[in-house]
Design a protein around this motif. Structure first.
Motif, PDB file in Angstrom:
ATOM      1  N   TYR A  62       0.846  -1.186   0.000  1.00 53.69           N
ATOM      2  CA  TYR A  62       0.000   0.000   0.000  1.00 53.69           C
ATOM      3  C   TYR A  62       0.893   1.252   0.000  1.00 53.69           C
ATOM      4  CZ  TYR A  62      -3.771  -3.282   1.116  1.00 53.69           C
ATOM      5  OH  TYR A  62      -4.671  -4.309   1.075  1.00 53.69           O
ATOM      6  N   LEU A  63       0.262   2.423   0.020  1.00 58.84           N
ATOM      7  CA  LEU A  63       0.990   3.665  -0.281  1.00 58.84           C
ATOM      8  C   LEU A  63       2.245   3.883   0.574  1.00 58.84           C
ATOM      9  CD1 LEU A  63       0.852   6.082  -2.208  1.00 58.84           C
ATOM     10  CD2 LEU A  63      -0.210   7.354  -0.374  1.00 58.84           C
ATOM     11  N   ILE A  64       2.130   3.640   1.874  1.00 62.03           N
ATOM     12  CA  ILE A  64       3.294   3.887   2.744  1.00 62.03           C
ATOM     13  C   ILE A  64       4.474   3.038   2.271  1.00 62.03           C
ATOM     14  CG2 ILE A  64       4.151   3.531   5.112  1.00 62.03           C
ATOM     15  CD1 ILE A  64       2.250   5.876   4.974  1.00 62.03           C
ATOM     16  N   SER A  65       4.194   1.771   1.989  1.00 69.16           N
ATOM     17  CA  SER A  65       5.299   0.904   1.550  1.00 69.16           C
ATOM     18  C   SER A  65       5.775   1.288   0.149  1.00 69.16           C
ATOM     19  CB  SER A  65       4.908  -0.571   1.637  1.00 69.16           C
ATOM     20  OG  SER A  65       3.617  -0.765   1.145  1.00 69.16           O
ATOM     21  N   ASN A  66       4.885   1.837  -0.664  1.00 65.15           N
ATOM     22  CA  ASN A  66       5.298   2.291  -2.000  1.00 65.15           C
ATOM     23  C   ASN A  66       6.335   3.419  -1.883  1.00 65.15           C
ATOM     24  OD1 ASN A  66       1.881   2.204  -3.316  1.00 65.15           O
ATOM     25  ND2 ASN A  66       3.276   0.560  -2.809  1.00 65.15           N
ATOM     26  N   PHE A  67       6.108   4.291  -0.900  1.00 66.68           N
ATOM     27  CA  PHE A  67       7.084   5.379  -0.717  1.00 66.68           C
ATOM     28  C   PHE A  67       8.424   4.836  -0.224  1.00 66.68           C
ATOM     29  CE2 PHE A  67       3.763   8.443  -1.374  1.00 66.68           C
ATOM     30  CZ  PHE A  67       4.461   9.543  -1.880  1.00 66.68           C
ATOM     31  N   ILE A  68       8.367   3.816   0.621  1.00 61.61           N
ATOM     32  CA  ILE A  68       9.605   3.362   1.254  1.00 61.61           C
ATOM     33  C   ILE A  68      10.458   2.516   0.305  1.00 61.61           C
ATOM     34  CG2 ILE A  68      10.527   1.996   3.166  1.00 61.61           C
ATOM     35  CD1 ILE A  68       7.949   2.670   4.732  1.00 61.61           C
ATOM     36  N   SER A  69       9.817   1.799  -0.597  1.00 63.78           N
ATOM     37  CA  SER A  69      10.547   0.805  -1.377  1.00 63.78           C
ATOM     38  C   SER A  69      11.320   1.401  -2.556  1.00 63.78           C
ATOM     39  CB  SER A  69       9.566  -0.236  -1.921  1.00 63.78           C
ATOM     40  OG  SER A  69      10.281  -1.222  -2.634  1.00 63.78           O
ATOM     41  N   SER A  70      12.519   0.891  -2.750  1.00 64.92           N
ATOM     42  CA  SER A  70      13.318   1.311  -3.914  1.00 64.92           C
ATOM     43  C   SER A  70      12.675   0.804  -5.209  1.00 64.92           C
ATOM     44  CB  SER A  70      14.737   0.776  -3.803  1.00 64.92           C
ATOM     45  OG  SER A  70      14.712  -0.595  -3.485  1.00 64.92           O
ATOM     46  N   LEU A 101      17.229   6.157   1.289  1.00 63.33           N
ATOM     47  CA  LEU A 101      16.211   5.605   2.194  1.00 63.33           C
ATOM     48  C   LEU A 101      15.565   6.700   3.052  1.00 63.33           C
ATOM     49  CD1 LEU A 101      14.927   2.905   3.032  1.00 63.33           C
ATOM     50  CD2 LEU A 101      16.681   2.716   4.794  1.00 63.33           C
ATOM     51  N   ARG A 102      16.376   7.641   3.501  1.00 65.98           N
ATOM     52  CA  ARG A 102      15.812   8.710   4.330  1.00 65.98           C
ATOM     53  C   ARG A 102      14.799   9.536   3.524  1.00 65.98           C
ATOM     54  NH1 ARG A 102      16.194  10.193   9.389  1.00 65.98           N
ATOM     55  NH2 ARG A 102      17.796   8.704   9.964  1.00 65.98           N
ATOM     56  N   GLY A 103      15.127   9.780   2.269  1.00 66.27           N
ATOM     57  CA  GLY A 103      14.190  10.514   1.400  1.00 66.27           C
ATOM     58  C   GLY A 103      12.922   9.707   1.187  1.00 66.27           C
ATOM     59  N   MET A 160      11.661   7.691   3.143  1.00 62.34           N
ATOM     60  CA  MET A 160      10.897   7.635   4.402  1.00 62.34           C
ATOM     61  C   MET A 160      10.308   8.996   4.779  1.00 62.34           C
ATOM     62  SD  MET A 160      10.311   4.962   6.287  1.00 62.34           S
ATOM     63  CE  MET A 160      10.297   5.368   8.044  1.00 62.34           C
ATOM     64  N   GLN A 161      10.681  10.045   4.031  1.00 62.25           N
ATOM     65  CA  GLN A 161      10.310  11.397   4.456  1.00 62.25           C
ATOM     66  C   GLN A 161       8.792  11.557   4.614  1.00 62.25           C
ATOM     67  OE1 GLN A 161      12.214  13.661   5.650  1.00 62.25           O
ATOM     68  NE2 GLN A 161      10.541  15.143   5.925  1.00 62.25           N
ATOM     69  N   ALA A 162       8.032  11.061   3.631  1.00 64.43           N
ATOM     70  CA  ALA A 162       6.571  11.214   3.715  1.00 64.43           C
ATOM     71  C   ALA A 162       6.055  10.466   4.951  1.00 64.43           C
ATOM     72  CB  ALA A 162       5.911  10.673   2.449  1.00 64.43           C
ATOM     73  N   VAL A 163       6.628   9.311   5.207  1.00 63.54           N
ATOM     74  CA  VAL A 163       6.178   8.495   6.336  1.00 63.54           C
ATOM     75  C   VAL A 163       6.486   9.213   7.654  1.00 63.54           C
ATOM     76  CG1 VAL A 163       6.343   6.209   7.402  1.00 63.54           C
ATOM     77  CG2 VAL A 163       6.706   6.452   4.934  1.00 63.54           C
ATOM     78  N   VAL A 164       7.686   9.782   7.706  1.00 61.95           N
ATOM     79  CA  VAL A 164       8.082  10.515   8.913  1.00 61.95           C
ATOM     80  C   VAL A 164       7.122  11.689   9.137  1.00 61.95           C
ATOM     81  CG1 VAL A 164       9.890  12.042   9.824  1.00 61.95           C
ATOM     82  CG2 VAL A 164      10.499   9.804   8.846  1.00 61.95           C
ATOM     83  N   GLU A 165       6.808  12.408   8.073  1.00 59.25           N
ATOM     84  CA  GLU A 165       5.891  13.554   8.234  1.00 59.25           C
ATOM     85  C   GLU A 165       4.498  13.086   8.639  1.00 59.25           C
ATOM     86  OE1 GLU A 165       5.997  16.376   4.956  1.00 59.25           O
ATOM     87  OE2 GLU A 165       8.186  16.212   4.824  1.00 59.25           O
ATOM     88  N   ILE A 166       4.096  11.941   8.135  1.00 59.03           N
ATOM     89  CA  ILE A 166       2.777  11.425   8.539  1.00 59.03           C
ATOM     90  C   ILE A 166       2.799  11.076  10.028  1.00 59.03           C
ATOM     91  CG2 ILE A 166       1.161   9.492   8.297  1.00 59.03           C
ATOM     92  CD1 ILE A 166       1.851   9.452   5.292  1.00 59.03           C
TER      93      ILE A 166
END
Ligand SMILES: Cc1cc2nc3c(=O)[nH]c(=O)nc-3n(C[C@H](O)[C@H](O)[C@H](O)COP(=O)(O)OP(=O)(O)OC[C@H]3O[C@@H](n4cnc5c(N)ncnc54)[C@H](O)[C@@H]3O)c2cc1C
Ligand SMILES: Cc1cc2nc3c(=O)[nH]c(=O)nc-3n(C[C@H](O)[C@H](O)[C@H](O)COP(=O)(O)O)c2cc1C
Ligand code: SF4
Lengths: 177, 662
Positions: free
Chosen positions: B190-198, B211-213, B215-221
């Motif tokens: 789902y979306l969160i994992s889509n952002f995290i995955s290379s 990886l930090r980039g 994760m950025q959306a996830v961190v902000e969420i």
């Protein structure tokens, strides 16, 4: 009743060939319909190239489940090239895959292709056969490239329909733009 | 001082002594949770197609809330965008507007009435979304591996920021709806994992790159949701510990562990350890994966972070989670499918009534239905998703007591028997076998986890004993017996009639029956043709191939295993290939010869197959005894495979439906 194996195999063989033949001809019957509907302003080649794109897009999707990076870039390119050759063989071609001279380059060679024969029967230009094959494979690669994050290109180097005796397509990685 | 919502004392619960670690409290953020049990968020497709909660959804959740005996009870993940790109299922609950709050509150109220902790989940389905619109969204427009999903539209930078805001707004609505704990779902692609995955994030703005980039959306969420939740409402996240996407260059397990640390740094109060993607080629939760296969991942997660770690994934029995919590390798036992199959499963554990649990058989029908826009159903639990229909879930006592003869002690007969007996009928179950369980006695010998099917019989046995069902085992029901007993009602649960090969050689002694093969009653030669390409034939073929036999399946169905749901069928296709089984579909056996069989395809093509044994697994309805019962004027029901050969699920569902009707 005992099975006469030779008879059964020849029956299946005949069925396979007539099925392929019908599918090829059906393509050209539909091509005619599409050209008529496209109207006088449309060029038949453009109509056919668009068909090649639609085919390529759909076939590209069916390639994705098979794409695999576990054997690295070379392994991946080989799986892809075999799938492209396999597609041609299903249509009645005789295509094989071999490594090119340069690293990361694979040649798909087709020594026999039924498409020029059908094209001739329905009055389609020979050059169209060559260009449609190229366009279809290029479109297949679009989704595959996006999926695997590897820019890929495929170029037509020779074509049976151009009277060059064999069709050769070169698959390789594209320069990152 | 941590907040306690409801007081629970487990000292009188026998299960709390057997599994002491499961019934110890735990602090999550500032919330004290009385035990270590969590009903994990589960889409059920029970909401209106406009995203509003329904009675069916509320009652479904109420039962699961009762089941967690004071623990965590999470509602399904809600989608949060009005454009519905993040909606993954037609009946997924929505939370993109305040108008959804009253409906959602009905769910938190139902959970609270059971004195459980109400969990809210935020779930944008990302590249698996957009059931009702043409495009789903994701960090990058990477095409889907599976055709069933919609094309992915790359989110603009502004769109990403809006999406983050939507999570925060939805969390606020969740709090207004009365939920006590908040969860962000980063599960299965789902979306969160889509952002995290290379694999799926190829962005070059601040939400992509390393990886930090990514994760950025996830961190902000996490940070935004934490802000609205304040100190008292803990915020957790479900995160992939292993994507199992190495074939498409997804994240490495080491990278996944880094994401755990980043989530903790961002303020997450717990992490739910998940694994696999819908697009992964590796199976994770089907029956062929042994129970407890993934629990080591929770331990690894705990080595990387200091916040509580929760985990599900084939943890169907309490022993292992109890042990792992005791050993400090897990903090909370998450349960999903085991509580679809039996909503009160952990409660029964607490009460020391484990033998009353109806166990999930890991068939994944529940999942398959979600993807086909169908409301939740469970293979093994006929009441699932009918909890709101009282006459179905809690049928009344029969108005008139009847003497009921049930012929067949397979799953159909047993299910019917205890339901009818509970309602006050005098029930007699007959079986010509000396044991109960019917065909499952043989089916359970098939490989890749089919022994788990037997749990159904163990459950039914206990239910029958409690309901006072009378058994007459080793007794074949004949016309004479029916005439002698003259019951008020006869239920024929006699199982299928196995097909005969109606062709030359059909009486050959190389032909044997599948049940005799599975029970080891007959010798099978080295080369075998299995006649029948449904699941029993496949199970039998795999069983024989595992013994080193060369097996060919010949069957009339157009595709082998068409009776297995698609979320599991692909496993069998792989196992058949791996075990060297050849399959001929859309074919029949035209002749059995001294050398083998002659196969005829639907189009008339024929070929010989060499074999020394032919096993019959093809089945048809069982007509025996029907006429006798009808001619005696006795009320008649035919259920399970006797009616139409299908599977365990139909047997159980048929049995239940007739049991509550008699
Ligand atoms: C190898 C194999 C693998 C299978 N795998 C699966 C699977 O993975 N998933 C799945 O869902 N299903 C599977 N099945 C099918 C499943 O076992 C059946 O669908 C299910 O058991 C049907 O239940 P039933 O109660 O209708 O009939 P049965 O289980 O067949 O029970 C019928 C009972 O009636 C008794 N009986 C018949 N006539 C009389 C009589 N006159 N008097 C007294 N007793 C009588 C029989 O002895 C038998 O015990 C498999 C079956 C086999 C053989
Ligand atoms: C039908 C079904 C629906 C699910 N819905 C969700 C969901 O809404 N959110 C989520 O994070 N996980 C969801 N999951 C995943 C489960 O919560 C759980 O992690 C997974 O099924 C493994 O646990 P189990 O082996 O106990 O079933 C769902 C699983 C199933 C089977
Ligand atoms: S449908 Fe199958 S996998 Fe899902 S809960 Fe029921 S038994 Fe388990």
């Amino acid at each position: 009743m005992p099975v006469d194996t030779e008879k059964e195999i020849s029956k299946m063989h005949r069925m396979l060939h007539s099925t392929r033949n019908e599918i090829g001809k059906t393509y050209y019957r539909w091509r005619q319909v599409a050209i008529e509907f496209a109207g006088d302003d449309a060029k038949p080649l453009d109509v056919s190239l668009r068909a090649a794109e639609i085919f390529g897009k759909d076939i590209g999707k069916s390639f994705l489940p098979r794409m695999n990076w576990l054997k690295g870039e070379e392994g991946f390119l080989m799986i892809l090239a075999r799938s492209l050759a396999g597609l041609w063989n299903t249509e009645g071609g005789l295509a094989t895959v071999e490594k090119g001279e340069n690293p990361g380059e694979i040649l798909i060679k087709c020594l026999r292709d039924p498409w020029p024969t059908w094209a001739k029967e329905y009055g389609a230009p020979m050059e169209e056969v060559a260009l449609c094959r190229e366009r279809m494979y290029q479109t297949i690669l679009e989704d595959v490239s996006a999926f695997m994050n590897v820019p890929l290109k495929i170029e037509l180097q020779k074509a049976i329909s151009r009277g060059e005796g064999e069709t050769v397509m070169r698959l390789s990685k594209a320069e990152q733009g | 001082m941590a907040k306690t919502l409801f007081e629970w004392d487990y000292s009188d619960y026998p299960g709390a002594k057997t599994y002491p670690h499961l019934f110890k409290p735990i602090q999550i953020g500032n919330l004290m949770v009385p035990n270590r049990i969590k009903y994990a968020a589960t889409e059920d497709n029970l909401n209106g197609h406009d995203g509003f909660v329904t009675d069916a959804g509320v009652e479904y959740m109420r039962q699961r809330a009762i089941g967690v005996v004071g623990g965590l009870c999470f509602m399904q993940g809600v989608y949060m965008d009005e454009k519905r790109q993040g909606q993954g299922y037609v009946g997924q609950a929505a939370c993109w507007d305040d108008k959804f709050v009253p409906g959602l509150k009905r769910i938190s109220d139902a959970i609270h009435e059971a004195k459980a902790v109400a969990g809210f989940q935020l779930m944008d389905c990302g590249r698996v979304g957009a059931v009702e619109v043409d495009y789903c969204h994701g960090p990058s427009a990477v095409p889907q591996r599976l055709r069933i999903f919609k094309p992915v539209q790359e989110m603009t930078n502004a769109h990403v920021k809006t999406m983050i805001r939507q999570h925060v707004d939805a969390a606020r609505r969740g709090i207004e709806a009365g939920f006590d704990i908040m969860e962000i779902s980063g599960i299965v692609g789902y979306l969160i994992s889509n952002f995290i995955s290379s694999y799926t994030n190829r962005r070059t703005d601040e939400y992509g790159g390393d990886l930090r980039g990514r994760m950025q959306a996830v961190v902000e969420i996490i940070q935004g949701v934490k802000d609205v939740c304040g100190a008292d409402i803990p915020v957790g996240i479900r995160l992939c510990s292993e994507e199992l996407l190495d074939d498409v260059r997804g994240n490495t397990p080491e990278e996944s562990m880094e994401t755990y640390k980043m989530a903790e740094e961002a303020g997450a109060d717990y992490i739910s350890c998940t694994l696999g993607w819908q697009e992964s080629i590796y199976p994770v939760i089907s029956r062929d994966i042994p129970m407890g296969n993934w629990i080591h991942l929770a331990k690894r997660a705990k080595e990387h972070v200091n916040i509580p770690i929760q985990m599900a994934y084939r943890l169907f029995k309490p022993g292992l989670p109890n042990e792992k919590i005791g050993a400090g390798e897990l903090d909370i036992w998450e349960i999903c499918r085991s509580m679809i199959a039996d909503p009160h499963m952990p409660k029964k554990v607490a009460q020391g009534k484990e033998d009353e649990i109806r166990h999930c058989v890991a068939c994944n029908l529940c999942l398959a239905r979600l993807f086909r826009d169908a409301p939740m159903t469970c293979y093994i639990n006929p009441v699932c998703a009918h909890e709101w229909q009282d006459e179905f879930a809690n049928p009344k006592a029969a108005e008139e007591e009847k003497e009921v003869m049930i012929v067949g002690a397979g799953p159909a007969g047993l299910e019917c028997a205890y339901m009818a007996a509970r309602r006050g009928h005098e029930v007699h179950v007959y079986d010509k076998r000396d044991v109960i369980g019917g065909t499952l006695n043989e089916a359970k010998n098939a490989p890749y986890g089919d022994d788990e099917l037997w749990t159904c019989i163990e459950y039914q046995k206990v239910m029958c004993e409690q309901a006072g069902v009378n058994f007459h085992l080793g007794t074949e029901v004949t016309e004479d017996l029916i005439e002698e007993e003259m019951p008020d009602t006869v239920v024929l649960a006699t199982g299928p009639a196995y097909s005969r090969i109606e062709a030359s050689g059909g009486d050959s002694d190389k032909i044997v029956n599948l049940l005799d093969v599975m029970s080891g009653k007959v010798e099978v030669a080295e080369t075998v043709v299995m006649y029948g390409n449904r699941k029993p034939g496949i199970g039998g073929a795999l069983h024989l191939a595992k013994q080193g036999k060369k097996v060919t399946i010949v069957g009339k169905e157009k595709s082998a295993g068409f009776d297995v749901n698609p979320s599991f069928k692909w496993r069998y296709m792989i196992y058949m290939r791996q075990n060297g089984i050849t399959v001929y579909n859309d074919c029949d056996i035209e002749e059995v010869t001294d050398e083998g069989v002659i196969v005829k395809a639907f189009d008339g093509v024929r070929w010989p197959i060499q074999c020394d044994t032919v096993v019959i697994s093809d089945r048809g309805p069982n007509e025996s005894l029907k006429k006798t019962v009808q001619s005696e004027g006795i009320e008649l029901f035919v259920i399970g495979d006797a009616l139409i050969p299908r599977n365990l699920s139909s047997a159980v569902h048929d049995g239940y439906r007739v049991g509550i009707r008699l």
